[in-house]
Write a protein that holds these residues in place. Structure first.
Motif, PDB file in Angstrom:
ATOM      1  N   VAL A  60      51.947  12.407   5.294  1.00 23.38           N
ATOM      2  CA  VAL A  60      51.505  13.767   5.007  1.00 23.38           C
ATOM      3  C   VAL A  60      52.476  14.730   5.674  1.00 23.38           C
ATOM      4  O   VAL A  60      53.077  14.420   6.704  1.00 23.38           O
ATOM      5  CB  VAL A  60      50.056  14.054   5.477  1.00 23.38           C
ATOM      6  N   MET A  61      52.634  15.878   5.034  1.00 21.08           N
ATOM      7  CA  MET A  61      53.425  16.960   5.612  1.00 21.08           C
ATOM      8  C   MET A  61      52.423  17.897   6.284  1.00 21.08           C
ATOM      9  O   MET A  61      51.380  18.202   5.696  1.00 21.08           O
ATOM     10  CB  MET A  61      54.197  17.691   4.516  1.00 21.08           C
ATOM     11  N   THR A  62      52.730  18.310   7.487  1.00 23.09           N
ATOM     12  CA  THR A  62      51.764  19.091   8.253  1.00 23.09           C
ATOM     13  C   THR A  62      52.410  20.301   8.919  1.00 23.09           C
ATOM     14  O   THR A  62      53.615  20.332   9.159  1.00 23.09           O
ATOM     15  CB  THR A  62      51.119  18.230   9.366  1.00 23.09           C
ATOM     16  N   THR A  63      51.560  21.280   9.190  1.00 21.01           N
ATOM     17  CA  THR A  63      51.880  22.329  10.145  1.00 21.01           C
ATOM     18  C   THR A  63      51.009  22.022  11.354  1.00 21.01           C
ATOM     19  O   THR A  63      50.281  21.027  11.361  1.00 21.01           O
ATOM     20  CB  THR A  63      51.539  23.731   9.595  1.00 21.01           C
ATOM     21  N   GLU A  64      51.014  22.867  12.345  1.00 20.64           N
ATOM     22  CA  GLU A  64      50.135  22.636  13.494  1.00 20.64           C
ATOM     23  C   GLU A  64      48.671  22.716  13.103  1.00 20.64           C
ATOM     24  O   GLU A  64      47.819  22.083  13.720  1.00 20.64           O
ATOM     25  CB  GLU A  64      50.440  23.636  14.604  1.00 20.64           C
ATOM     26  N   GLU A  65      48.364  23.477  12.052  1.00 22.30           N
ATOM     27  CA  GLU A  65      46.974  23.724  11.677  1.00 22.30           C
ATOM     28  C   GLU A  65      46.430  22.823  10.564  1.00 22.30           C
ATOM     29  O   GLU A  65      45.238  22.576  10.507  1.00 22.30           O
ATOM     30  CB  GLU A  65      46.786  25.176  11.199  1.00 22.30           C
ATOM     31  N   ILE A  67      47.232  20.007   6.835  1.00 26.42           N
ATOM     32  CA  ILE A  67      48.073  19.222   5.938  1.00 26.42           C
ATOM     33  C   ILE A  67      48.550  20.148   4.824  1.00 26.42           C
ATOM     34  O   ILE A  67      47.755  20.883   4.242  1.00 26.42           O
ATOM     35  CB  ILE A  67      47.288  18.025   5.363  1.00 26.42           C
ATOM     36  N   VAL A  68      49.850  20.099   4.523  1.00 29.41           N
ATOM     37  CA  VAL A  68      50.420  20.988   3.510  1.00 29.41           C
ATOM     38  C   VAL A  68      51.131  20.231   2.396  1.00 29.41           C
ATOM     39  O   VAL A  68      51.796  20.840   1.557  1.00 29.41           O
ATOM     40  CB  VAL A  68      51.383  22.011   4.149  1.00 29.41           C
ATOM     41  N   GLY A  69      50.980  18.927   2.382  1.00 23.35           N
ATOM     42  CA  GLY A  69      51.597  18.148   1.322  1.00 23.35           C
ATOM     43  C   GLY A  69      51.585  16.673   1.653  1.00 23.35           C
ATOM     44  O   GLY A  69      51.084  16.259   2.709  1.00 23.35           O
ATOM     45  N   ALA A  70      52.127  15.906   0.725  1.00 23.51           N
ATOM     46  CA  ALA A  70      52.200  14.459   0.919  1.00 23.51           C
ATOM     47  C   ALA A  70      53.456  13.932   0.242  1.00 23.51           C
ATOM     48  O   ALA A  70      53.949  14.514  -0.730  1.00 23.51           O
ATOM     49  CB  ALA A  70      50.961  13.790   0.338  1.00 23.51           C
ATOM     50  N   ILE A  71      53.944  12.840   0.771  1.00 19.25           N
ATOM     51  CA  ILE A  71      55.066  12.120   0.159  1.00 19.25           C
ATOM     52  C   ILE A  71      54.808  10.639   0.400  1.00 19.25           C
ATOM     53  O   ILE A  71      54.394  10.253   1.497  1.00 19.25           O
ATOM     54  CB  ILE A  71      56.427  12.578   0.715  1.00 19.25           C
ATOM     55  N   THR A  72      55.007   9.847  -0.641  1.00 16.51           N
ATOM     56  CA  THR A  72      54.676   8.435  -0.556  1.00 16.51           C
ATOM     57  C   THR A  72      55.729   7.595  -1.256  1.00 16.51           C
ATOM     58  O   THR A  72      56.117   7.902  -2.385  1.00 16.51           O
ATOM     59  CB  THR A  72      53.300   8.156  -1.201  1.00 16.51           C
ATOM     60  N   LEU A  73      56.158   6.552  -0.578  1.00 17.60           N
ATOM     61  CA  LEU A  73      56.945   5.506  -1.223  1.00 17.60           C
ATOM     62  C   LEU A  73      55.945   4.482  -1.738  1.00 17.60           C
ATOM     63  O   LEU A  73      55.120   3.983  -0.956  1.00 17.60           O
ATOM     64  CB  LEU A  73      57.899   4.845  -0.228  1.00 17.60           C
TER      65      LEU A  73
END
Length: 167
Positions: A60-65, A67-73
């Motif tokens: 998952v892509m995150t900021t401190e606050e 989850i702002v996205g995801a990337i998966t192989l």
């Protein structure tokens, strides 16, 4: 960017709810249960099982606050193929800020250096210019067009197939 955790169901459900309209043209049709913590808990269980078996790596892509996205192989194949498929999304509010590009660079390094993969493939709708730009920046090349490749937004749609050779 960090590995998806079993404790992410509430935050991931919120991220998907916040981006439901933004993602709808690019993803399979989703029922309402998908956007709930229980629905995401089921999805996460599947991803974690794939991680344990060596067939996928979900981040998952995150900021401190949040989850702002995801990337998966996904679809990691060993043997003479040494390949995987990559999929990703980012919060609508962060599009065009390099978030996906940075995550994709990290995923490709992991694929090469940690997994020893030779090739990563991606598929994208021809009209998805932002996603195509992310792939272009990461050094992917178009290898073909797959007619009626995936059922996206309720219809079988053509996809451009991309690849990046890592070694």
């Amino acid at each position: 960017m960090r590995l998806l955790a079993t404790t992410d169901s509430t935050a991931l459900a919120r991220a998907y709810r916040d981006n439901r309209e933004h993602l709808a043209p690019w993803e399979p049709s989703r029922d309402d249960a998908f956007f709930t913590p229980a629905g995401q808990s089921e999805q996460i269980s599947t991803h974690v099982a794939g991680l344990a078996s060596g067939t996928e790596v979900p981040w998952v892509m995150t900021t401190e606050e949040r989850i702002v996205g995801a990337i998966t192989l996904t679809g990691i194949v060993r043997g003479p193929f040494l390949s995987a498929h990559v999929g990703y999304w980012v919060d609508a509010r962060l599009q065009g800020q390099g978030v996906c590009s940075g995550a994709l660079r990290a995923a490709l390094l992991h694929a090469r250096d940690e997994l020893g993969l030779h090739r990563v493939q991606a598929s994208v709708l021809p009209r998805n210019a932002p996603s195509r730009a992310v792939l272009d920046r990461a050094g992917f090349t178009v290898i073909g067009l797959a007619p009626s490749y995936l059922r996206i937004a309720g219809a079988w749609q053509d996809h451009l197939l991309y690849q990046r050779i890592l070694t």
